[in-house]
Design a protein around this motif. Sequence first.
Motif: not given
Length: 233
Positions: A159-163, A200-202, A211-214
């Motif tokens: 989920y950290n980068t589109p692959t 973004f997320y933490a 916390t995180a974006s959709p």
Amino acid sequence: GAGVNLKVGALYRPLPALRLGVAIHTPTYYSIERIYQAYMSSNYHPAGDTTPWLEDLGENAWDFVSPTRLMFGASYAFGKMAVLSVDYERAWYNGMRATNIPEGFDLTKSDYRAEFKENYKGANTLRVGAEIKPLPIVSLRAGYGFSDSMLRNDKQLYYNTPTTYNTTCISAGLGFQLGAVTLDLAYQRITNEQTEYKLFYALDDMGTFDTASPTYKTDFERNYVILTMGYKF
């Protein structure tokens, strides 16, 4: 940058109309070097005081190895009226390696090796194509290709980068042979399905989202139209 590899293949024709092929592509050994220079100064006070002239010089040198590829193919010709071909490819993405890393990076060669082995696996590609000649001067072509995922784990974990998760290709073509002149018109649509990701997320101490974006999904679809003209000497 520079890269070197070896490609070895063989063709066998057990029947006049049948061709069988096999090929192996060794890893490509790449060496990439990037040199940059940056300079900066600033005037931040009305009286004219300035910061010192800052100089930043550095080099980035990477040596890495791409996946090994193994390919099999078969084609059958139905006289001079049609031909059908099938190709299969296996690429071992878990075999990628970084053999040289610039100084100052937190990750080591063993870290990259572990990342490749834990997150990637061998991927498969299948291609099927056919050509029919309803007239001696006209050729009709169609093709389909599919590449499955190189990701070892569930795609929701990335989920950290589109692959790119898988790739589909559909193509069609029309060809004319007018004496020594050939005209070919081709259409190709390539669709890349990508993993869902967060902008973004933490994470908290328990490894869950504090916390995180959709979650977003971005797929790519590319369409190509290609016209080729040839002349046989």
